[in-house]
Write a protein that holds these residues in place. Structure first.
Motif, short mmCIF file in Angstrom:
data_model
loop_
_atom_site.label_atom_id
_atom_site.label_comp_id
_atom_site.label_asym_id
_atom_site.label_seq_id
_atom_site.Cartn_x
_atom_site.Cartn_y
_atom_site.Cartn_z
N VAL A 88 0.86 -1.18 0.00
CA VAL A 88 0.00 0.00 0.00
C VAL A 88 0.90 1.23 0.00
N LEU A 89 0.71 2.12 -0.97
CA LEU A 89 1.44 3.39 -0.97
C LEU A 89 0.54 4.48 -0.39
N TRP A 90 1.10 5.28 0.51
CA TRP A 90 0.46 6.51 0.96
C TRP A 90 1.05 7.57 0.01
N ILE A 91 0.27 8.26 -0.79
CA ILE A 91 0.87 9.31 -1.64
C ILE A 91 0.20 10.65 -1.36
N TYR A 92 1.02 11.57 -0.85
CA TYR A 92 0.54 12.91 -0.54
C TYR A 92 1.34 13.93 -1.35
N PRO A 93 0.68 14.69 -2.29
CA PRO A 93 1.38 15.81 -2.92
C PRO A 93 1.73 16.83 -1.82
N ARG A 94 2.99 17.15 -1.68
CA ARG A 94 3.39 18.05 -0.56
C ARG A 94 4.77 18.62 -0.81
N GLY A 95 4.95 19.92 -0.51
CA GLY A 95 6.25 20.57 -0.67
C GLY A 95 6.10 21.93 -1.34
N LYS A 96 7.23 22.60 -1.54
CA LYS A 96 7.21 23.96 -2.09
C LYS A 96 6.53 24.03 -3.47
N ALA A 97 6.66 22.97 -4.25
CA ALA A 97 6.10 22.99 -5.62
C ALA A 97 4.60 22.72 -5.63
N VAL A 98 4.05 22.40 -4.46
CA VAL A 98 2.63 22.00 -4.41
C VAL A 98 1.81 23.13 -3.78
N ALA A 105 -5.85 19.37 -4.36
CA ALA A 105 -6.38 19.68 -5.69
C ALA A 105 -6.73 18.37 -6.39
N PRO A 106 -7.95 18.25 -6.94
CA PRO A 106 -8.37 16.98 -7.55
C PRO A 106 -7.40 16.46 -8.61
N ALA A 107 -6.84 17.35 -9.41
CA ALA A 107 -5.93 16.87 -10.47
C ALA A 107 -4.68 16.22 -9.87
N LEU A 108 -4.21 16.78 -8.76
CA LEU A 108 -3.01 16.20 -8.13
C LEU A 108 -3.32 14.86 -7.46
N PRO A 113 -9.88 14.34 -2.30
CA PRO A 113 -9.70 15.61 -3.02
C PRO A 113 -10.73 16.63 -2.52
N LYS A 114 -10.42 17.92 -2.68
CA LYS A 114 -11.39 18.92 -2.23
C LYS A 114 -12.57 18.98 -3.21
N ALA A 115 -13.70 19.48 -2.72
CA ALA A 115 -14.85 19.73 -3.60
C ALA A 115 -14.53 20.96 -4.44
N THR A 116 -15.05 21.01 -5.65
CA THR A 116 -14.86 22.18 -6.52
C THR A 116 -16.24 22.75 -6.87
N ASP A 117 -16.28 23.84 -7.64
CA ASP A 117 -17.58 24.42 -8.02
C ASP A 117 -18.39 23.40 -8.82
N GLU A 118 -17.68 22.57 -9.58
CA GLU A 118 -18.37 21.64 -10.49
C GLU A 118 -18.71 20.30 -9.84
N ALA A 119 -17.98 19.91 -8.81
CA ALA A 119 -18.12 18.53 -8.31
C ALA A 119 -17.87 18.44 -6.81
N THR A 120 -18.53 17.46 -6.18
CA THR A 120 -18.28 17.18 -4.76
C THR A 120 -16.93 16.48 -4.62
N SER A 121 -16.48 16.35 -3.38
CA SER A 121 -15.23 15.62 -3.13
C SER A 121 -15.33 14.19 -3.66
N ALA A 122 -16.46 13.55 -3.40
CA ALA A 122 -16.61 12.15 -3.84
C ALA A 122 -16.63 12.05 -5.37
N GLU A 123 -17.25 13.03 -6.02
CA GLU A 123 -17.26 13.01 -7.50
C GLU A 123 -15.84 13.21 -8.04
N ASN A 124 -15.10 14.10 -7.41
CA ASN A 124 -13.70 14.28 -7.83
C ASN A 124 -12.88 13.02 -7.56
N LEU A 125 -13.24 12.31 -6.47
CA LEU A 125 -12.53 11.07 -6.15
C LEU A 125 -12.73 10.02 -7.24
N ALA A 126 -13.90 10.04 -7.88
CA ALA A 126 -14.18 9.04 -8.94
C ALA A 126 -13.16 9.17 -10.08
#
Ligand code: FBP
Length: 284
Positions: A155-165, A170-173, A194-207
């Motif tokens: 199992v990988l835990w992957i968290y986008p994190r650091g100065k470049a993030v 963000a759903p794309a990340l 992922p966070k919710a956006t204007d277009e989609a809920t968190s769960a929809e972005n997760l899909a």
């Protein structure tokens, strides 16, 4: 190959979905997750984690090698997943580029198995976007190849994190993190919702992230403790709207009394492994 299938079936309880009880916070968050306001006093004793894993319903109990090694002999029926790297939250600020060092090699885990500890898999954290990303990608890639050859799942835990993030959630990340896990060959990837956006809920972005993960199963971190119904509703959405392949939950379970924690593992497993509704899971 046989061992890998046995371990995979044990970890997913024969369902292909993962109920991961995350017990790695003693390094990741120090003692703040185990003692203080709103946390049941039982949580200060590390054995609380093992009692929950033993009496509750979990696919795997994930913790660092030393923690598992100290208690596993008294709880031999639990499936363990050894977290290979860790860092504390003292080195996490918005300006930092985090690195989570590998604490030991695979041999140390295979020794545990040889000594009778029921280790079915490994875990490893990658901070995508950190300037140390290349080191963590290389360590994870090597470990996954070795672990699979030894019959262990990963199992990988992957968290986008650091100065470049700019935005860790963000759903794309998050969808990008899912694809990285697939290319490294992980069995499951654990991401933050992922966070919710204007277009989609968190769960929809997760899909979108779940689709990007392809044949790697995607599960979400649980986050800080909320009431059981709120937590289970969020999990139900992650699975049925977000197509998550399970859950990876720590604080929401272990910060409760033993009875409540055991009951919550059963409710989480009912949703994760047997498609219960939230109402039916709350009644388990
Ligand atoms: P929780 O369910 O308690 O959120 O645990 C999930 C988890 O991924 C742990 O496995 C890990 O220790 C921690 O969160 C890391 O979170 P962060 O680095 O974001 O504080």
């Amino acid at each position: 190959r046989e061992t890998y299938i046995d371990n995979y079936m044990a970890a997913t309880r024969g369902t292909g979905r993962l109920m991961l009880f995350a017990c790695d916070q003693k390094i990741e968050h120090l003692n703040g997750d185990f003692y203080g306001e709103g946390i049941d006093p039982a949580d200060l004793d590390p054995e609380h984690l093992f009692k929950i894993a033993s009496e509750g319903v979990c696919g795997v109990c994930a913790g660092q090698r030393g923690l598992v090694a100290r208690y596993a002999a008294d709880y031999p029926e639990v499936n363990y997943l050894v977290k290979m790297n860790s860092k504390t939250n003292l080195v996490k600020t918005a300006q930092d580029d985090p690195y989570s060092p590998q604490l030991h090699d695979l041999e140390a885990v295979l020794d545990m198995r040889a000594n009778g500890v029921n280790v079915v898999g490994l875990g490893y954290t990658i901070y995508l976007g950190s300037e140390y990303e290349s080191t963590m990608l290389a360590e994870a890639g090597q470990l996954i190849a070795e672990a699979h050859a030894a019959g262990l799942l990963v199992v990988l835990w992957i968290y986008p994190r650091g100065k470049a993030v700019a935005d860790e959630k963000a759903p794309a990340l998050i969808a990008g993190a899912a694809g990285v896990a697939l290319c490294l060959g992980a069995d499951f990837v654990k991401v933050n919702p992922p966070k919710a956006t204007d277009e989609a809920t968190s769960a929809e972005n997760l899909a979108v992230a779940s689709a990007a993960a392809g044949r790697t199963g995607l599960v979400c971190a649980g986050g800080s403790t909320v009431d059981a119904e709120t937590f289970l509703t969020q999990l139900h959405d992650q699975i049925h709207v977000g197509h998550a392949c399970g859950n990876a939950t720590g604080r929401n379970i272990h910060q409760r009394s033993l009875d409540e924690a055991v009951r919550l593992t059963k409710a989480i497993s009912a949703i994760t492994l047997a498609d219960y509704s939230v109402a039916d899971a709350l009644a388990v």
